[in-house]
Design an enzyme around this catalytic site. Structure first.
Site, PDB file in Angstrom:
ATOM      1  CG  ASP A  91      -1.792  -1.186   1.366  1.00 13.11           C
ATOM      2  OD1 ASP A  91      -1.716  -2.064   0.489  1.00 13.11           O
ATOM      3  OD2 ASP A  91      -2.558  -1.258   2.344  1.00 13.11           O
ATOM      4  CG  ASP A 181      -3.424   3.753  -0.214  1.00 13.77           C
ATOM      5  OD1 ASP A 181      -3.192   4.902   0.209  1.00 13.77           O
ATOM      6  OD2 ASP A 181      -3.987   2.868   0.459  1.00 13.77           O
ATOM      7  CG  HIS A 229      -5.275  -1.166  -2.059  1.00 14.62           C
ATOM      8  ND1 HIS A 229      -5.112  -1.629  -0.788  1.00 14.62           N
ATOM      9  CD2 HIS A 229      -5.000   0.178  -2.006  1.00 14.62           C
ATOM     10  CE1 HIS A 229      -4.754  -0.631   0.007  1.00 14.62           C
ATOM     11  NE2 HIS A 229      -4.686   0.482  -0.714  1.00 14.62           N
ATOM     12  CG  ASP A 231      -3.321  -5.639  -4.558  1.00 11.54           C
ATOM     13  OD1 ASP A 231      -4.412  -5.246  -4.123  1.00 11.54           O
ATOM     14  OD2 ASP A 231      -2.287  -5.687  -3.843  1.00 11.54           O
ATOM     15  NE  ARG A 248     -13.999  -6.463  -6.409  1.00 11.95           N
ATOM     16  CZ  ARG A 248     -13.084  -6.602  -5.459  1.00 11.95           C
ATOM     17  NH1 ARG A 248     -11.800  -6.486  -5.764  1.00 11.95           N
ATOM     18  NH2 ARG A 248     -13.445  -6.840  -4.224  1.00 11.95           N
ATOM     19  CB  SER A 285     -13.726  -8.677  -0.892  1.00  9.39           C
ATOM     20  OG  SER A 285     -12.845  -8.955  -1.962  1.00  9.39           O
ATOM     21  CB  CYS A 337      -1.861  -6.859   0.425  1.00  2.97           C
ATOM     22  SG  CYS A 337      -3.376  -6.959  -0.528  1.00  2.97           S
TER      23      CYS A 337
HETATM   24  O1  DAV Z   1     -11.050  -7.056  -1.374  1.00  2.00           O
HETATM   25  O2  DAV Z   1     -10.525  -6.016  -3.160  1.00  2.00           O
HETATM   26  C1  DAV Z   1      -7.910  -5.824  -2.053  1.00  2.00           C
HETATM   27  C2  DAV Z   1      -6.621  -5.512  -1.387  1.00  2.00           C
HETATM   28  C3  DAV Z   1      -6.587  -4.671  -0.188  1.00  2.00           C
HETATM   29  N1  DAV Z   1      -5.252  -4.218   0.102  1.00  2.00           N
HETATM   30  C4  DAV Z   1     -10.323  -6.304  -1.984  1.00  2.00           C
HETATM   31  C5  DAV Z   1      -9.138  -5.758  -1.249  1.00  2.00           C
END
Ligand code: DAV
Length: 359
Positions: A91, A181, A229, A231, A248, A285, A337
């Site tokens: 991040d 970020d 984010h 990724d 998405r 998620s 991450c």
């Molecule tokens: O659930 O899309 C992704 C990564 C968070 N650093 C998500 C989170």
């Protein structure tokens, strides 16, 4: 690689950009404090195991220094009752060529997080006379950087209304100053795709565009109501192959740009993890299932219980290294991450010789 640590991570104190609420786990909105020791120990065990796997592949693994994240921090503009942690270095830092760039961040609780990485960055800087060390302008993060009363209003919208707001980047951040970020940026050689999100604004992308004049910097959005984010949404696997979180939806223009440059877009397998099964105090998620770490064009690290994802990558011709990692999710993410690649072999490539629309 840098690999984060779980030690001392907090459910952070409330602030304009962050809304957390876990009443069933003792953290209703407004309550903050250290993440319980048993969760921290379980995460550290998985992180240490991941470090060993990487080391067994001949990869040097460096770890940041935790500081007292429970302390109150302030600048002349604001005071914040706690910090956050240093599990997800992705991040905060991005490596582009011979440069390591420290992101602005937009959470007050994460304003000082770069300090955890400074001993490492300093050592790389001293060891390599060609390394560039940069930090994006530290943001003020006054109330002018956030839309007032954003969260209750946004949470009252239906999904279609939220996605319209995401596409317009009309989210919690204003354009008062550049904010991003590092984990909203994904590198495809000369092309850097930057997701406009809850933590990255247009001014942030504009700053990146001016900062990397020899790259093409593109702002992108996806149909994710809570984008934070890129990724777990749009993940490069090898030249010509990108993994996409099908839930998405990408912008048609982005899809076309990839297709006309002979890239194949593969939908990620549905996660084995469910929303109900997520570990306690987790703000990510189940799509962390696709938050993989690439060790090269033929080898990927994938969360060990994400069987469908592993099978998909195996069929695509990758050597898949299973890594147990769901206990780490509470601390801010998955295998991508939790890492930052500091040094890789290879040279800068242009994978997109053909232009399309705004790309
Ligand atoms: O659930 O899309 C992704 C990564 C968070 N650093 C998500 C989170």
């Amino acid at each position: 690689m840098i690999l984060g640590r779980a030690d001392g991570t907090m459910v952070q104190a409330p602030e304009p950009a962050v809304h957390r609420s876990w009443p069933e786990d003792g953290f209703p909105h407004g309550v903050y404090g250290p993440i319980p020791d048993d969760l921290t120990a379980a995460a550290n065990e998985q992180l240490d195991n991941f470090a060993e796997i990487l080391r067994s592949r001949g990869i040097r693994v460096d770890r940041p220094e935790s500081i007292d994240f429970s302390q109150r921090v302030s600048t002349p503009d604001w005071t914040q009752d706690s910090m956050f942690g240093c599990m997800p270095p992705r991040d905060v830092l991005i490596t582009v060529g011979n440069e390591i760039l420290e992101a602005t961040m937009c959470y007050r609780s994460r304003w000082f997080e770069y300090l955890c990485y400074r001993p490492l960055i300093d050592s790389y800087y001293r060891a390599d006379p060609d390394m560039r060390w940069e930090a994006a302008p530290k943001p003020r993060l006054t109330d002018a950087s956030y839309k007032k009363d954003f969260w209750p209003e946004y949470e009252s919208l239906d999904f279609a209304q939220q996605i319209a707001r995401v596409r317009a980047n009309d989210l919690v951040l204003t354009e008062a100053e550049p904010l991003f970020d590092a984990a909203d940026i994904v590198r495809f050689g000369k092309d850097l795709f930057v997701q406009l999100s809850m933590v990255t604004n247009r001014s942030g992308v504009d700053w990146l565009r001016r900062h990397f004049p020899s790259h093409r910097v593109h702002a992108v959005t996806f149909a994710n109501a809570h984008p934070v984010h890129i990724d777990a949404t749009w993940v490069p696997l090898r030249p010509g192959l990108v993994l996409h979180c099908g839930e998405r939806e990408a912008e048609p223009e982005l899809v076309e740009y990839f297709k006309m440059n002979d890239w194949e877009i593969v939908p990620a397998a549905p996660p084995t993890m469910t929303w109900d099964g997520l570990p306690r105090l987790c703000f990510c998620s189940p799509w962390l299932s696709m938050n993989i770490l690439s060790l090269g064009p033929d080898t990927v690290c994938v969360e060990a219980s994400e069987v469908a994802q592993m099978e998909l990558l195996d069929k695509l011709g990758f050597e898949v290294i299973p890594v147990p990692f769901w206990d780490v999710a509470t601390f801010g993410g998955g295998l991508h991450c939790s890492t930052v690649d500091v040094h890789r072999e290879g040279t800068l490539q242009d994978y997109f010789p053909r232009r399309h629309g705004r790309f």
